[in-house]
Design a protein around this motif. Structure first.
Motif, mmCIF file in Angstrom:
data_model
loop_
_atom_site.group_PDB
_atom_site.id
_atom_site.type_symbol
_atom_site.label_atom_id
_atom_site.label_comp_id
_atom_site.label_asym_id
_atom_site.label_seq_id
_atom_site.Cartn_x
_atom_site.Cartn_y
_atom_site.Cartn_z
ATOM 1 N N LEU A 55 0.842 -1.201 0.000
ATOM 2 C CA LEU A 55 0.000 0.000 0.000
ATOM 3 C C LEU A 55 0.876 1.249 0.000
ATOM 4 N N ALA A 56 1.919 1.242 0.849
ATOM 5 C CA ALA A 56 2.813 2.405 0.953
ATOM 6 C C ALA A 56 3.526 2.666 -0.371
ATOM 7 N N LEU A 57 4.013 1.610 -1.008
ATOM 8 C CA LEU A 57 4.765 1.777 -2.256
ATOM 9 C C LEU A 57 3.860 2.178 -3.415
ATOM 10 N N THR A 58 2.616 1.696 -3.411
ATOM 11 C CA THR A 58 1.669 2.116 -4.446
ATOM 12 C C THR A 58 1.391 3.611 -4.338
ATOM 13 N N THR A 59 1.227 4.088 -3.095
ATOM 14 C CA THR A 59 1.036 5.521 -2.871
ATOM 15 C C THR A 59 2.263 6.306 -3.318
ATOM 16 N N ALA A 60 3.451 5.780 -3.004
ATOM 17 C CA ALA A 60 4.694 6.459 -3.386
ATOM 18 C C ALA A 60 4.823 6.558 -4.902
ATOM 19 N N GLU A 61 4.503 5.479 -5.609
ATOM 20 C CA GLU A 61 4.617 5.487 -7.073
ATOM 21 C C GLU A 61 3.655 6.497 -7.692
ATOM 22 N N TYR A 62 2.470 6.614 -7.119
ATOM 23 C CA TYR A 62 1.502 7.582 -7.648
ATOM 24 C C TYR A 62 2.017 9.007 -7.465
ATOM 25 N N LEU A 63 2.492 9.327 -6.252
ATOM 26 C CA LEU A 63 2.978 10.685 -5.992
ATOM 27 C C LEU A 63 4.224 10.993 -6.827
ATOM 28 N N ALA A 64 5.074 9.981 -7.037
ATOM 29 C CA ALA A 64 6.326 10.212 -7.762
ATOM 30 C C ALA A 64 6.111 10.326 -9.261
ATOM 31 N N PHE A 65 5.456 9.333 -9.838
ATOM 32 C CA PHE A 65 5.425 9.242 -11.295
ATOM 33 C C PHE A 65 4.200 9.896 -11.930
ATOM 34 N N ASP A 66 3.182 10.212 -11.098
ATOM 35 C CA ASP A 66 2.010 10.920 -11.624
ATOM 36 C C ASP A 66 1.990 12.384 -11.205
ATOM 37 N N LYS A 67 2.499 12.668 -9.984
ATOM 38 C CA LYS A 67 2.437 14.025 -9.455
ATOM 39 C C LYS A 67 3.799 14.701 -9.367
ATOM 40 N N GLY A 68 4.875 13.996 -9.719
ATOM 41 C CA GLY A 68 6.186 14.631 -9.805
ATOM 42 C C GLY A 68 6.917 14.841 -8.497
ATOM 43 N N TYR A 69 6.516 14.164 -7.422
ATOM 44 C CA TYR A 69 7.201 14.312 -6.141
ATOM 45 C C TYR A 69 8.469 13.447 -6.114
ATOM 46 N N HIS A 70 9.456 13.898 -5.354
ATOM 47 C CA HIS A 70 10.558 13.026 -4.966
ATOM 48 C C HIS A 70 10.140 12.395 -3.639
ATOM 49 N N VAL A 71 9.944 11.077 -3.633
ATOM 50 C CA VAL A 71 9.355 10.380 -2.493
ATOM 51 C C VAL A 71 10.397 9.516 -1.807
ATOM 52 N N LEU A 72 10.506 9.683 -0.483
ATOM 53 C CA LEU A 72 11.353 8.822 0.336
ATOM 54 C C LEU A 72 10.442 7.871 1.105
ATOM 55 N N VAL A 73 10.613 6.563 0.890
ATOM 56 C CA VAL A 73 9.798 5.548 1.563
ATOM 57 C C VAL A 73 10.627 4.917 2.671
#
Length: 470
Positions: free
Chosen positions: A232-250
């Motif tokens: 669940l956490a990684l799916t959220t991270a991928e959405y924020l990173a690759f759809d919304k352009g965030y640099h995400v630290l998991v």
């Protein structure tokens, strides 16, 4: 959607039911108990005529009279940018008293592997504010860099410090754009209520929660839920990173609890165990999590992972750290002896490693002398450690003046460079300045790993002592 009342067996977290049609692997299941309670589960194994289902909320109250409904879809995570600032349980349901999540879309939690051709090589620096990491084992965007810890060591404090302080320093482009925003996804698996309270108090006190999404699976929650939480956490991270352009630290803690859940499920399925009772497919399972870190060509964002695991018995040959080391690009090792000396954070830089460090440092923001300073400090500290063993045998008086300087360097390296507390946030420039202060203790001819140009620019000459008047 068919409904069955054909449960044949309940074994630990698993329910076995007979079916008369094919059922898909990972399909979501609803089980209604005779008491009217509805529980969620997931198909773990499907064969002709029978399926095994892992139940997220536990199998209490389920008997042969319970009804089983197969929903015909896999588990999905509702994703939206509004998740930032929210706290969810291990199944992705809000537990912070806030409003219901209105998703922009629902994504399969298994995710898709990044095509190797589309991967962009990790090369940009992430500043954690922790000198032992930034200076000696630099974290790079898109990297997976685990923390190897032990029971009772302050890995939670280090995780919180990184979550608070981590930033992506970028030079503005020609149009003044300073680049992407930074977000933290914090996935906790099998932690105690006390630890959960500590995490939340720190997130709220420092304001880090505003740019974070927190997933909490507690120790008294069902173990099988732990297999879902990181996905669940990684799916959220991928959405924020690759759809919304965030640099995400998991940040995922504790991977050991996740692997224990895998072992429990494997035992319930009566699988043939692998090393130390863990499933033989644990390497593949961990790789499915870790390999979701990375960057994609043409996409602005990135997913960087810091998994935290406690090594049982401080044994780095245990299957969990052993397999993790094969998959990831290095490790940060926390040391029990440094912790007993009061070093915060107690990071031992000698067994620690960041395989992508050389690609993430150099000219520009992170200073051209970074690699040289790191290499020289590593070599000097290693020599000082060897001399400590020698001192125990022959005594300090038997060492040369040069050897004594390396001994002093090792002591000051721990007390001034590694030691910084959990509230101190150092820029990379501050970290390197401390490094040069320490290296200036050594004679110039001992700095054989640093370019002469940098020595002339940064070496601090000793101030001549004042001569006392007669």
């Amino acid at each position: 959607m068919k409904e069955y009342q054909t449960i044949t067996e309940v074994s630990g977290p698993l329910v076995f039911a007979e079916v008369d049609e094919p059922v898909g692997y990972d399909e979501i299941v609803e089980i209604e108990t005779p008491a009217g309670e509805t529980l969620r589960g997931q198909v773990l194994e499907s064969s002709e005529g029978i399926v095994s289902i892992q139940v997220f909320e536990g199998t209490g109250g389920i008997d042969r009279n319970a009804s089983v409904r197969f929903l015909g879809e896999t588990m999905k995570m509702p994703v939206t940018e509004d998740l930032l600032g929210r706290v969810l349980d291990g199944s992705g349901r809000p537990i912070d008293g806030g409003p219901d999540i209105v998703p922009e879309e629902r994504r399969d939690i298994v995710g898709e592997a990044i095509n190797p051709y589309s991967r962009e090589y990790p090369e940009e620096f992430i500043q954690t504010g922790v000198s032992a990491i930034d200076g000696m084992n630099t974290l790079v965007r898109g990297q997976k860099l685990p923390i190897f810890s032990g029971s009772g060591l302050p890995h939670n404090e280090l995780a919180l410090q990184i979550a608070r302080q981590a930033t992506v320093p970028e030079e503005a482009d020609d149009e003044g754009d300073e680049g992407s925003e930074f977000a933290v996804i914090f996935g906790a698996m099998g932690i105690t209520q006390e630890e959960a309270n500590e995490f939340m108090q720190d997130f709220e006190r420092t304001g880090a929660l505003e740019r974070s999404v927190v997933f909490m699976n507690l120790a008294d929650d069902p173990a099988v839920e732990r297999t879902v939480t990181p996905r669940l956490a990684l799916t959220t991270a991928e959405y924020l990173a690759f759809d919304k352009g965030y640099h995400v630290l998991v940040i995922l803690t504790d991977i050991t609890n996740y692997c224990e859940a895998l072992r429990e499920i494997g035992a319930a399925r009566e699988e043939v165990p692998g090393r130390r009772g863990y499933p033989g497919y644990m390497y593949t399972d961990l790789a499915q999590l870790y390999e979701r870190a990375g960057r994609i060509k043409g996409r602005e964002g990135s997913v960087t992972q810091i998994p935290i695991l406690t090594m049982p018995g401080d044994d780095d040959t245990h299957p969990i750290p052993d397999l993790t080391g094969y998959i990831t690009e290095g490790q940060i090792v926390m040391d029990r002896s440094l912790n007993s000396e009061g070093i915060e954070p107690p990071i031992n830089v000698l067994p620690s490693l960041s395989r992508l460090m050389d690609d993430g440092i150099g000219e520009g923001l992170t200073r051209a002398d970074h690699a040289d300073v790191s290499d020289q400090m590593y070599a000097a500290y290693a020599e000082g450690e060897d001399l400590r063993d020698l001192v125990n045998i022959v005594g300090r008086e038997a060492l040369s003046e040069r050897d004594n300087k390396f001994l002093d360097f090792a002591d000051r390296f721990e007390q001034e460079f590694v030691q910084q507390g959990y509230e101190t946030n150092r820029t990379i420039e501050e970290t390197l300045e401390i490094g040069w202060d320490l290296l200036s203790m050594l004679p110039k001819d001992a700095l054989n790993r640093i370019d002469e140009e940098f020595i002339e620019e940064h070496y601090r000459e000793e101030e001549p002592e004042a001569v006392a008047a007669d």
